[in-house]
Motif scaffolding. Sequence first.
Motif, mmCIF file in Angstrom:
data_model
loop_
_atom_site.group_PDB
_atom_site.id
_atom_site.type_symbol
_atom_site.label_atom_id
_atom_site.label_comp_id
_atom_site.label_asym_id
_atom_site.label_seq_id
_atom_site.Cartn_x
_atom_site.Cartn_y
_atom_site.Cartn_z
ATOM 1 N N MET A 65 -1.462 -11.682 6.308
ATOM 2 C CA MET A 65 -2.223 -11.445 5.116
ATOM 3 C C MET A 65 -3.032 -10.156 5.295
ATOM 4 N N LEU A 66 -3.493 -9.793 6.343
ATOM 5 C CA LEU A 66 -4.339 -8.227 6.434
ATOM 6 C C LEU A 66 -3.453 -7.004 6.640
ATOM 7 N N VAL A 67 -2.478 -7.365 7.430
ATOM 8 C CA VAL A 67 -1.615 -6.076 7.667
ATOM 9 C C VAL A 67 -0.628 -5.779 6.587
ATOM 10 N N VAL A 68 0.328 -6.691 6.146
ATOM 11 C CA VAL A 68 1.431 -6.634 5.325
ATOM 12 C C VAL A 68 0.670 -6.852 3.786
ATOM 13 N N SER A 69 0.195 -7.791 3.604
ATOM 14 C CA SER A 69 -0.446 -8.172 1.899
ATOM 15 C C SER A 69 -1.357 -6.972 1.682
ATOM 16 N N LEU A 70 -2.472 -7.037 2.434
ATOM 17 C CA LEU A 70 -3.579 -6.164 2.239
ATOM 18 C C LEU A 70 -3.384 -4.549 2.282
ATOM 19 N N LYS A 71 -3.183 -4.349 3.437
ATOM 20 C CA LYS A 71 -2.846 -2.970 3.874
ATOM 21 C C LYS A 71 -1.423 -2.514 3.283
ATOM 22 N N TYR A 72 -0.238 -2.944 3.418
ATOM 23 C CA TYR A 72 0.812 -2.319 2.627
ATOM 24 C C TYR A 72 1.140 -2.678 1.292
ATOM 25 N N VAL A 73 1.140 -3.954 0.950
ATOM 26 C CA VAL A 73 1.444 -4.200 -0.400
ATOM 27 C C VAL A 73 0.236 -3.760 -1.209
ATOM 28 N N PHE A 244 12.892 0.610 -5.732
ATOM 29 C CA PHE A 244 12.900 -0.770 -6.379
ATOM 30 C C PHE A 244 11.728 -0.647 -7.113
ATOM 31 N N GLY A 245 10.683 0.098 -6.662
ATOM 32 C CA GLY A 245 9.369 0.343 -7.599
ATOM 33 C C GLY A 245 8.442 -0.792 -7.206
ATOM 34 N N ARG A 246 7.157 -0.347 -7.107
ATOM 35 C CA ARG A 246 6.111 -0.944 -6.642
ATOM 36 C C ARG A 246 6.102 -2.654 -7.048
ATOM 37 N N PRO A 247 6.138 -2.825 -8.506
ATOM 38 C CA PRO A 247 5.942 -4.243 -8.954
ATOM 39 C C PRO A 247 7.044 -4.907 -8.328
ATOM 40 N N ALA A 248 8.344 -4.754 -8.288
ATOM 41 C CA ALA A 248 9.393 -5.448 -7.684
ATOM 42 C C ALA A 248 8.917 -5.912 -6.606
ATOM 43 N N ILE A 249 8.608 -4.870 -5.525
ATOM 44 C CA ILE A 249 8.206 -5.226 -3.995
ATOM 45 C C ILE A 249 7.375 -6.137 -3.853
ATOM 46 N N ARG A 250 6.130 -5.976 -4.769
ATOM 47 C CA ARG A 250 4.875 -6.833 -4.859
ATOM 48 C C ARG A 250 5.204 -8.327 -5.034
ATOM 49 N N TYR A 251 6.046 -8.239 -6.268
ATOM 50 C CA TYR A 251 6.210 -9.664 -6.812
ATOM 51 C C TYR A 251 7.154 -10.480 -5.630
ATOM 52 N N ALA A 252 8.105 -9.805 -5.052
ATOM 53 C CA ALA A 252 8.951 -10.346 -4.111
ATOM 54 C C ALA A 252 8.322 -10.675 -2.833
ATOM 55 N N TRP A 253 7.145 -9.945 -2.460
ATOM 56 C CA TRP A 253 6.473 -10.499 -1.171
ATOM 57 C C TRP A 253 5.829 -11.760 -1.668
ATOM 58 N N PHE A 254 5.088 -11.824 -2.721
ATOM 59 C CA PHE A 254 3.874 -12.690 -2.847
ATOM 60 C C PHE A 254 4.694 -13.965 -3.520
ATOM 61 N N PHE A 406 -13.587 2.339 3.962
ATOM 62 C CA PHE A 406 -14.290 1.205 4.613
ATOM 63 C C PHE A 406 -12.988 0.252 4.891
ATOM 64 N N VAL A 407 -12.108 0.020 3.676
ATOM 65 C CA VAL A 407 -11.195 -1.036 4.075
ATOM 66 C C VAL A 407 -10.049 -0.408 5.181
ATOM 67 N N LEU A 408 -9.688 0.963 5.009
ATOM 68 C CA LEU A 408 -8.860 1.441 5.975
ATOM 69 C C LEU A 408 -9.289 1.544 7.269
ATOM 70 N N SER A 409 -10.760 1.917 7.301
ATOM 71 C CA SER A 409 -11.349 1.711 8.788
ATOM 72 C C SER A 409 -10.978 0.363 9.507
ATOM 73 N N PHE A 410 -11.265 -0.610 8.574
ATOM 74 C CA PHE A 410 -11.247 -2.281 9.096
ATOM 75 C C PHE A 410 -9.860 -2.422 9.695
ATOM 76 N N LEU A 411 -8.823 -1.720 8.578
ATOM 77 C CA LEU A 411 -7.430 -1.968 8.984
ATOM 78 C C LEU A 411 -6.973 -1.247 10.042
ATOM 79 N N LEU A 412 -7.499 0.035 10.025
ATOM 80 C CA LEU A 412 -7.304 0.953 11.556
ATOM 81 C C LEU A 412 -7.803 0.077 12.774
#
Length: 631
Positions: A65-73, A244-254, A406-412
């Motif tokens: 949820m945090l590393v893949v969904s929040l940080k990357y996606v 593939f583009g940002r929308p397709a990658i996000r939809y496929a993931w979620f 702030f968010v990137l610091s938390f993820l770092l």
Amino acid sequence: MSSASTLDRDPKKIAGLAIGAIGVVYGDIGTSPLYTLKECFNHADLTLSAFNVLGILSLIFWGLMLVVSLKYVVFILRADNRGEGGVLSLMALALRSAQPGSRKYAIIVGLGLFGAALFYGDSMITPAVSVLSALEGIGVISHQLDAYIIPVTIIVLIALFMMQAKGTASIGKLFGPIMVLWFGILAALGIWNIIKSPDVLAAMNPIHAVHFFAAEPGLAFVLLGAVVLSLTGAEALYADMGHFGRPAIRYAWFMLVLPSLVLNYFGQGALLLHTPEAIKNPFFLMAPSWALAPLVVLATCATVIASQAVISGAYSMTSQAVQLGFCPRMEIQHTSENEIGQIYIPQINWFLLVSVILLVLAFRTSSNLAAAYGFAVTCTMVITTLLAFIVLGRDASVVNRVLIWFVLSFLLVIDLAFFSANLLKLHEGGWFPLLIGLIVFALLTTWKYGRKLLSERMHDGELPLAGFVEALESSPPQRVEGTAIFMTASTDSVPHALLHNLKHNKVLHERVVFMTILTTDIPYVAARERVVVRKLGESFCQIIATYGFKEEASVPAILAQVELLQPELEFDAMQTSYFLSRETIVEAKYPAMSWWRRNLFTIMSRNAARATNFFKIPPNRVVEMGMQVEM
């Protein structure tokens, strides 16, 4: 042009791209359930209690949820370089905020190159650990088949690398549907086992991860080195954004990938709660006995697809490094007439095959290879986050910049925790991707530094182009028929090949063209911005062609475009000669490079692809002028 740049909001197009993304982008992370949970318990030698099972599942769930969904996606996909992603694209974006030659510039280049170098270690480990983990399902069917696991693995890997030269365009059409089926099976197996022990769903509460850390902080920290196996392949989300583009990658993931992964991990946890002895291979033991053989076949197909994605990524990374000037020219073959991204690089292919086979023979099991897996991934995660600080915060408003940082610091902090845990695995196999990364990093930096020194040495004593052209036209030497095209990296000085031609042959063609091919920090350059033609005199002109770092230069294509822009500049193929300089490196009295770097640079120069092949110049029309350069 990338898919991302042409993608509109048509749901049918996005759905088609999403299926393609499932087949290419999510192969690595999609096959991680084969070994992750098993390695978590093997890695720390934990007892199979409900407390430990729920704690580990909670760590895996919140890692996803945090590393893949929040940080990357959510975050990193926003840092696109005209629709393209990946650590080299991110590096190119970050460099726009740094002055060349400054410490910040050097740090950004160092981070980007080391992240790219680590990818090659990952490209070797992923096929080995993925295919091995799938074929180890044979041992679940019958232990009498254990002796065939390694031979069959090697056969599958050899077949995989052998087919690269023919291209994967036709086979690639099957990747999406097969991986959709794979994720569907992951979800179905998970649901079937969760129904038997629904209490496992409590692991979605982060309090279980907190309690697990509080009870055994040292053990839990060590365990992060195995939990990160569930996140491998997250970088592919960003690296393949351009296809593939940002929308397709996000939809496929979620919509499919994330739910399937979570259900499968929780299904394995439910199995362990009521059948602890299933820890020897919880993934395959989730299935009924009649489904084991088909599941092994499907898992092997999925791991081959996952391996194909990372192999193609190695080709793409190498091509980008060549265009950006960090790697010698290599033979790049296009395997598809329609898809520009479908390429094949023989040197990289055979190097990876030999390395992967040696890995399989040396480590022999997926559990042993899992110890080597993770270091490269977590180090690249840290590098991506550090570069994202520069790129995402650069153009944001003050309030948004503070929020992003702030968010990137938390993820770092999370990235550094995973990376630190993997440092403990260096002696178990983590040294391998680190060694490969350091070797590739040394090669990339040596080539870049060597080419910089070579350019400086050749620039010393060069004559300014403008005054030289005027002098030649006012007092020309003997002129001969035809057109001479002098390939040069400099736009304002006289090419050495021209000086040598005048010195030795004492003639000048009736028309002289100076051609410079540049690579910019964007992936693609529009055709209308590709070529600039400057008239330097009555019989002299200059052509400057600019390409993106994901494009390949073609001299015939450049000349064809020049003819369209200026029809009077017609180039007769049989009346056109190309003059190139060929440098020989010799040791200077006071060397500018250490002996090992100079020798390494010399070897790389000798083995670089010839400019005639790389720039698609007709070889029978080329004249090379040799010269010695002291370094």
